[in-house]
Design a protein around this motif. Structure first.
Motif, short mmCIF file in Angstrom:
data_model
loop_
_atom_site.label_atom_id
_atom_site.label_comp_id
_atom_site.label_asym_id
_atom_site.label_seq_id
_atom_site.Cartn_x
_atom_site.Cartn_y
_atom_site.Cartn_z
N GLY A 1 -63.14 11.92 60.73
CA GLY A 1 -62.01 11.03 60.53
C GLY A 1 -60.75 11.42 61.28
O GLY A 1 -59.65 10.94 60.95
N LEU A 2 -60.86 12.26 62.28
CA LEU A 2 -59.69 12.70 63.03
C LEU A 2 -59.26 11.67 64.08
O LEU A 2 -58.09 11.66 64.47
N ILE A 3 -60.18 10.85 64.54
CA ILE A 3 -59.85 9.81 65.51
C ILE A 3 -60.55 8.52 65.09
O ILE A 3 -61.58 8.55 64.40
N GLU A 4 -59.98 7.39 65.49
CA GLU A 4 -60.59 6.10 65.18
C GLU A 4 -61.44 5.58 66.32
O GLU A 4 -62.41 4.86 66.09
N ARG A 5 -61.04 5.91 67.52
CA ARG A 5 -61.81 5.48 68.69
C ARG A 5 -62.04 6.69 69.60
O ARG A 5 -61.27 7.65 69.56
N PRO A 6 -63.08 6.65 70.41
CA PRO A 6 -63.39 7.81 71.26
C PRO A 6 -62.25 8.15 72.21
O PRO A 6 -61.56 7.28 72.73
N VAL A 7 -62.04 9.44 72.39
CA VAL A 7 -61.06 9.93 73.35
C VAL A 7 -61.72 9.98 74.72
O VAL A 7 -62.81 10.55 74.87
N LYS A 8 -61.07 9.42 75.71
CA LYS A 8 -61.64 9.38 77.05
C LYS A 8 -61.55 10.75 77.70
O LYS A 8 -60.46 11.23 78.02
N MET A 9 -62.70 11.38 77.87
CA MET A 9 -62.76 12.68 78.53
C MET A 9 -63.64 12.65 79.77
O MET A 9 -63.41 13.41 80.71
N MET A 10 -64.63 11.77 79.78
CA MET A 10 -65.43 11.57 80.98
C MET A 10 -64.65 10.75 81.99
O MET A 10 -63.80 9.94 81.63
N TYR A 11 -64.97 10.96 83.26
CA TYR A 11 -64.32 10.24 84.36
C TYR A 11 -62.81 10.46 84.37
O TYR A 11 -62.04 9.54 84.61
N THR A 12 -62.41 11.69 84.08
CA THR A 12 -61.00 12.08 84.14
C THR A 12 -60.90 13.41 84.89
O THR A 12 -61.86 14.20 84.93
N SER A 13 -59.72 13.67 85.44
CA SER A 13 -59.50 14.94 86.13
C SER A 13 -59.56 16.10 85.14
O SER A 13 -60.04 17.20 85.48
N GLY A 14 -59.09 15.89 83.90
CA GLY A 14 -59.14 16.94 82.90
C GLY A 14 -60.56 17.36 82.57
O GLY A 14 -60.84 18.55 82.38
N GLY A 15 -61.47 16.40 82.48
CA GLY A 15 -62.87 16.73 82.22
C GLY A 15 -63.48 17.53 83.35
O GLY A 15 -64.26 18.47 83.12
N ILE A 16 -63.12 17.18 84.60
CA ILE A 16 -63.62 17.94 85.75
C ILE A 16 -63.10 19.37 85.72
O ILE A 16 -63.85 20.33 85.96
N VAL A 17 -61.81 19.54 85.42
CA VAL A 17 -61.22 20.87 85.36
C VAL A 17 -61.89 21.70 84.28
O VAL A 17 -62.21 22.89 84.48
N LEU A 18 -62.13 21.11 83.12
CA LEU A 18 -62.76 21.83 82.01
C LEU A 18 -64.13 22.35 82.41
O LEU A 18 -64.48 23.52 82.15
N ALA A 19 -64.93 21.51 83.04
CA ALA A 19 -66.28 21.93 83.45
C ALA A 19 -66.21 22.96 84.58
O ALA A 19 -67.02 23.90 84.61
N LEU A 20 -65.26 22.79 85.51
CA LEU A 20 -65.14 23.75 86.61
C LEU A 20 -64.71 25.12 86.11
O LEU A 20 -65.15 26.15 86.65
N VAL A 21 -63.87 25.16 85.09
CA VAL A 21 -63.46 26.45 84.51
C VAL A 21 -64.69 27.18 83.97
O VAL A 21 -64.85 28.39 84.17
N HIS A 22 -65.55 26.46 83.30
CA HIS A 22 -66.78 27.05 82.77
C HIS A 22 -67.66 27.59 83.89
O HIS A 22 -68.31 28.63 83.75
N VAL A 23 -67.65 26.90 85.03
CA VAL A 23 -68.48 27.31 86.16
C VAL A 23 -67.86 28.50 86.89
O VAL A 23 -68.56 29.42 87.32
#
Length: 283
Positions: free
Chosen positions: A137-159
């Motif tokens: 119940g923390l959000i009502e609609r999905p937060v857009k994380m795919m197809y964003t620069s932030g999502g790319i940065v997050l995955a690249l940090v892991h790599v």
């Protein structure tokens, strides 16, 4: 005689390096000066038309700016996470250090495509993260994380984080432990010791790790292609589109060469800047 023997021993590696890296780069450089026609294909005439097209179009400036912004953000986050992690890794007992090294190197043992697909499962609109947030119940609609620069940065940090940790850890292993003991005997606390004694000695490791992370992030393809899709284009995916979709190989080669040149200029400039500041402060 010793010099000749050294050259003879290194000749196979130099030949392999030349065949697999230098020769393709030279061929790509030559190809970037050719012209392209959708009906006649690639012609052998030599011109600067491809470079003029890239440097004269704001669309490509936007792509290069986005690429370097993502690479810079990845590098900064990796440094923020990697330096303390390497510091604690260096202070662990041999057993736990071996365990943590294995955990740190774990991402490198898995294909980057598999890791990126795992992040796609986590970051999707119906992925693990959005589903969990919705169920609680923390959000009502999905937060857009795919197809964003932030999502790319997050995955690249892991790599990229293992490269930063290993570079800083190697630098920490070369420092004299007596310096920390001396600072502690003079009344310095852990924070002061880290800031005034440890951190200056690991600047070379941070520099080398930053250069590795930045260059690999700027040229990364799989992660931006999967998590960015067609909406978030970077230089590597643009080069791929020119080669595989529009078949304009000369233009794609020109973009690739400009990326290589830009990364080299940034790396050399950053290296000289940090070394100059380091020599001024600790001369």
């Amino acid at each position: 005689m010793t010099g000749q023997r050294s050259w003879s021993l290194s000749a196979p590696a130099l030949a392999l390096f030349g065949v697999l890296l230098v020769v393709p780069l030279i061929m790509t450089f030559v190809l970037s000066f050719n012209s392209f026609d959708f009906y006649e294909g690639i012609s052998n005439d030599i011109s600067l038309a491809n470079y003029k097209e890239v440097l004269g179009d704001s669309y490509f400036y936007e792509i290069f700016a986005r690429t370097f912004a993502i690479a810079l953000a990845t590098t900064v986050i990796c440094a923020i996470i990697g330096v303390p992690q390497a510091y604690f890794l260096n202070r662990m007992t041999p057993f736990w250090r071996s365990v943590m090294v294995l955990v740190t190197l774990g991402p490198l043992l898995i294909s980057v495509v598999v890791r990126t697909l795992g992040w796609a499962i986590l970051l999707g609109n119906k992925g693990v993260i959005n589903t969990a947030l919705t169920d609680f119940g923390l959000i009502e609609r999905p937060v857009k994380m795919m197809y964003t620069s932030g999502g790319i940065v997050l995955a690249l940090v892991h790599v990229m984080i293992p490269f930063m940790v290993l570079a800083v850890w190697a630098s920490l292993q070369r420092q004299d432990p007596a310096t920390e003991a001396a600072a502690e005997s003079l009344g310095a606390g852990p924070v002061v010791i880290f800031r005034r004694v440890v951190f200056p000695q690991v600047i070379p490791g941070i520099l080398s790790g930053s250069l590795i992370v930045f260059s690999l992030s700027a040229s990364a393809f799989a992660t931006p292609a999967i998590l960015g899709g067609r909406r978030i284009k970077v230089v590597s995916t643009t080069v791929y589109d020119e080669f595989m979709n529009t078949l304009n190989w000369p233009l794609g080669a020109a973009i690739a060469m400009l990326l290589l040149l830009a990364v080299l200029v940034i790396m050399v400039s950053w290296n000289r800047l940090v070394e100059r500041r380091y020599s001024e402060v600790f001369a």
